[in-house]
Design a protein around this motif. Structure first.
Motif, PDB file in Angstrom:
ATOM      1  N   ALA A 235      -2.991   5.504   0.976  1.00 51.03           N
ATOM      2  CA  ALA A 235      -2.728   4.144   1.434  1.00 51.03           C
ATOM      3  C   ALA A 235      -3.922   3.626   2.228  1.00 51.03           C
ATOM      4  O   ALA A 235      -4.565   4.372   2.972  1.00 51.03           O
ATOM      5  N   ALA A 236      -4.202   2.366   2.068  1.00 48.46           N
ATOM      6  CA  ALA A 236      -5.286   1.714   2.802  1.00 48.46           C
ATOM      7  C   ALA A 236      -4.891   0.255   3.020  1.00 48.46           C
ATOM      8  O   ALA A 236      -3.821  -0.190   2.583  1.00 48.46           O
ATOM      9  N   ASP A 237      -5.741  -0.489   3.677  1.00 46.45           N
ATOM     10  CA  ASP A 237      -5.417  -1.892   3.963  1.00 46.45           C
ATOM     11  C   ASP A 237      -5.318  -2.721   2.700  1.00 46.45           C
ATOM     12  O   ASP A 237      -4.558  -3.692   2.636  1.00 46.45           O
ATOM     13  N   THR A 238      -6.097  -2.352   1.681  1.00 45.05           N
ATOM     14  CA  THR A 238      -6.097  -3.106   0.424  1.00 45.05           C
ATOM     15  C   THR A 238      -6.002  -2.148  -0.761  1.00 45.05           C
ATOM     16  O   THR A 238      -6.349  -0.965  -0.652  1.00 45.05           O
ATOM     17  N   ASN A 239      -5.562  -2.678  -1.894  1.00 45.10           N
ATOM     18  CA  ASN A 239      -5.527  -1.879  -3.117  1.00 45.10           C
ATOM     19  C   ASN A 239      -6.923  -1.402  -3.491  1.00 45.10           C
ATOM     20  O   ASN A 239      -7.110  -0.265  -3.927  1.00 45.10           O
ATOM     21  N   ALA A 240      -7.909  -2.267  -3.324  1.00 50.82           N
ATOM     22  CA  ALA A 240      -9.274  -1.919  -3.714  1.00 50.82           C
ATOM     23  C   ALA A 240      -9.792  -0.739  -2.895  1.00 50.82           C
ATOM     24  O   ALA A 240     -10.417   0.187  -3.438  1.00 50.82           O
ATOM     25  N   GLU A 241      -9.532  -0.752  -1.596  1.00 51.87           N
ATOM     26  CA  GLU A 241      -9.989   0.343  -0.743  1.00 51.87           C
ATOM     27  C   GLU A 241      -9.301   1.649  -1.122  1.00 51.87           C
ATOM     28  O   GLU A 241      -9.932   2.712  -1.206  1.00 51.87           O
ATOM     29  N   ALA A 242      -7.998   1.587  -1.360  1.00 54.67           N
ATOM     30  CA  ALA A 242      -7.252   2.788  -1.741  1.00 54.67           C
ATOM     31  C   ALA A 242      -7.735   3.334  -3.082  1.00 54.67           C
ATOM     32  O   ALA A 242      -7.850   4.551  -3.266  1.00 54.67           O
ATOM     33  N   ASN A 243      -8.034   2.439  -4.025  1.00 54.39           N
ATOM     34  CA  ASN A 243      -8.499   2.868  -5.337  1.00 54.39           C
ATOM     35  C   ASN A 243      -9.868   3.540  -5.257  1.00 54.39           C
ATOM     36  O   ASN A 243     -10.216   4.356  -6.115  1.00 54.39           O
ATOM     37  N   ASN A 244     -10.643   3.195  -4.250  1.00 53.99           N
ATOM     38  CA  ASN A 244     -11.898   3.891  -4.024  1.00 53.99           C
ATOM     39  C   ASN A 244     -11.645   5.260  -3.389  1.00 53.99           C
ATOM     40  O   ASN A 244     -12.191   6.282  -3.829  1.00 53.99           O
ATOM     41  N   GLY A 293      -2.586   2.481  -2.979  1.00 61.15           N
ATOM     42  CA  GLY A 293      -2.747   1.047  -2.813  1.00 61.15           C
ATOM     43  C   GLY A 293      -2.583   0.595  -1.382  1.00 61.15           C
ATOM     44  O   GLY A 293      -2.531   1.405  -0.443  1.00 61.15           O
ATOM     45  N   GLY A 294      -2.495  -0.708  -1.232  1.00 59.40           N
ATOM     46  CA  GLY A 294      -2.214  -1.295   0.058  1.00 59.40           C
ATOM     47  C   GLY A 294      -0.757  -1.102   0.421  1.00 59.40           C
ATOM     48  O   GLY A 294       0.043  -0.589  -0.379  1.00 59.40           O
ATOM     49  N   PRO A 295      -0.351  -1.528   1.620  1.00 61.12           N
ATOM     50  CA  PRO A 295       1.011  -1.267   2.106  1.00 61.12           C
ATOM     51  C   PRO A 295       2.111  -1.732   1.166  1.00 61.12           C
ATOM     52  O   PRO A 295       3.052  -0.981   0.893  1.00 61.12           O
ATOM     53  N   LYS A 296       2.015  -2.944   0.640  1.00 63.22           N
ATOM     54  CA  LYS A 296       3.087  -3.462  -0.222  1.00 63.22           C
ATOM     55  C   LYS A 296       3.209  -2.640  -1.502  1.00 63.22           C
ATOM     56  O   LYS A 296       4.311  -2.283  -1.935  1.00 63.22           O
ATOM     57  N   THR A 297       2.070  -2.298  -2.107  1.00 61.74           N
ATOM     58  CA  THR A 297       2.081  -1.501  -3.338  1.00 61.74           C
ATOM     59  C   THR A 297       2.705  -0.125  -3.100  1.00 61.74           C
ATOM     60  O   THR A 297       3.579   0.322  -3.865  1.00 61.74           O
ATOM     61  N   VAL A 298       2.278   0.543  -2.040  1.00 59.28           N
ATOM     62  CA  VAL A 298       2.791   1.883  -1.741  1.00 59.28           C
ATOM     63  C   VAL A 298       4.279   1.839  -1.420  1.00 59.28           C
ATOM     64  O   VAL A 298       5.061   2.692  -1.867  1.00 59.28           O
ATOM     65  N   GLN A 299       4.693   0.845  -0.669  1.00 57.19           N
ATOM     66  CA  GLN A 299       6.109   0.726  -0.322  1.00 57.19           C
ATOM     67  C   GLN A 299       6.971   0.562  -1.567  1.00 57.19           C
ATOM     68  O   GLN A 299       8.005   1.222  -1.717  1.00 57.19           O
ATOM     69  N   GLU A 300       6.554  -0.302  -2.480  1.00 60.68           N
ATOM     70  CA  GLU A 300       7.322  -0.533  -3.705  1.00 60.68           C
ATOM     71  C   GLU A 300       7.372   0.724  -4.573  1.00 60.68           C
ATOM     72  O   GLU A 300       8.431   1.059  -5.135  1.00 60.68           O
TER      73      GLU A 300
END
Length: 340
Positions: A235-244, A293-300
């Motif tokens: 998990a990261a602040d954004t999907n892009a950061e997490a994908n990295n 992903g970001g928080p919303k993606t991970v939560q879902e």
């Protein structure tokens, strides 16, 4: 999906941590130990339930080979989080030795120690021979050895010719770990809690959970089935950061399928050129239950996983190279799932 399945929310599920104590490329093993203790203290404050360490041997990227020693190190540096093994690979050890070690840990840190048991050696056969020397008994003796351990850690039997001291009377909670239906059936029959390794062996998860629940027999240890599933979360602040960040995990599992052993590598901008199409497919199959992903993606994605599995607890493995980013990942998850 049934309405019953939809009723369990993330706040109804406990969350815990699996730590392989990664050795980072360009860093020392001493730093790995320091990072693990820092992470344990961090997640304890965040409200995670337990912190487990996994036994592996002869792996250049994992420093958790002396698992019981590290359990004592983590338990001694924390206050209330449960600390245990995810797991002790029982074919490598005499049950009496395991009972004495975990009896000692439970005596030092009462009410905080878990003993998770696996039936694989956690290494290659050559290393397994170096660990045990005598391999007359095999993984097929696992059920007998689990029962032996339960006896050693159970009520005091003053007339027994062999006793675990420390150990007897400590009643250290025993968990069966597995990546197939074998352990699920054994845990069910013995009335023990069960943890499934879906973070690297996702294919049998649903079948194993069904076998466990269908075969469960109440015991003195447990009245109803209790299941943990381990998953990967970045998990990261954004999907892009997490994908990295998750490219560190991809590189680690690329090592697994190639049979190579390397320290954990920093993230890369792209995996293109590092794996071919078949390797990418194999890694992605192994990492099916990886939520990135970001928080919303991970939560879902976590909620969908709970809907599908109805597990009682989720254990999170997080292969993130940067220590601060790893701390942040567990913090973001806690904000999503542990704040009611």
């Amino acid at each position: 999906m049934s309405s019953t399945a939809q009723q369990k929310k993330l706040s109804d599920v406990k969350f815990s941590v699996l730590d392989l104590v990664p050795i980072l490329e360009g860093r020392t093993i001493a730093e790995s130990f320091k990072n693990s203790l820092d992470l344990a203290r961090h997640v304890e404050k965040l409200g995670y339930t337990r912190y487990w360490l996994a036994e592996h041997h002869n792996m250049q990227g994992i420093a958790s080979s002396a698992t019981t020693v590290l359990i004592g190190y983590i338990a001694g540096g924390t206050s209330n989080i449960r600390v245990g093994s995810g797991g002790i690979m029982l074919p490598n050890h005499a049950p009496l030795v395991v009972a004495e070690q975990f009896g000692t840990l439970e005596t030092l840190y009462p009410g905080r120690i878990d003993l998770g048991l696996g039936r694989a050696p956690g290494t290659d056969q050559l290393t397994a021979r170096a660990l045990r020397r005598d391999l007359i008994e095999s993984v097929e003796d696992f059920p007998k050895h689990v029962q032996e351990l339960r006896t050693y850690l159970g009520p005091v039997q003053s007339n027994a010719r062999v006793r675990a001291v420390p150990g007897e009377g400590t009643n250290v909670p025993i968990w069966i770990l597995g990546s197939s239906t074998f352990g699920a059936h054994l845990a069910g029959l013995m009335g023990l809690p069960y943890a499934f390794a879906s973070h690297f062996a996702p294919a049998a998860l649903q079948a194993a959970l069904k076998v466990y629940r269908d075969s469960f027999t109440p015991s003195d240890n447990l009245e109803a089935p209790y299941a943990i599933a381990c998953v990967n979360v970045v998990a990261a602040d954004t999907n892009a950061e997490a994908n990295n960040l998750v490219t560190t995990l991809y590189q680690a599992f690329l090592n697994v399928i190639r049979g190579t052993a390397n320290p954990q590598k920093p993230p890369v901008e792209s995996m293109d050129g590092l794996w071919d199409a078949s390797e990418q497919y194999a890694v992605q199959q192994m990492l099916r239950y990886s939520f990135v992903g970001g928080p919303k993606t991970v939560q879902e994605e976590l909620q969908s996983f709970v809907d599908d599995t109805q597990v009682d607890e989720i254990m999170i493995a997080s292969h993130i190279y940067d220590h601060q980013a790893r701390l942040k990942s567990y913090e973001l998850i806690a904000d999503l799932v542990l704040k009611v």
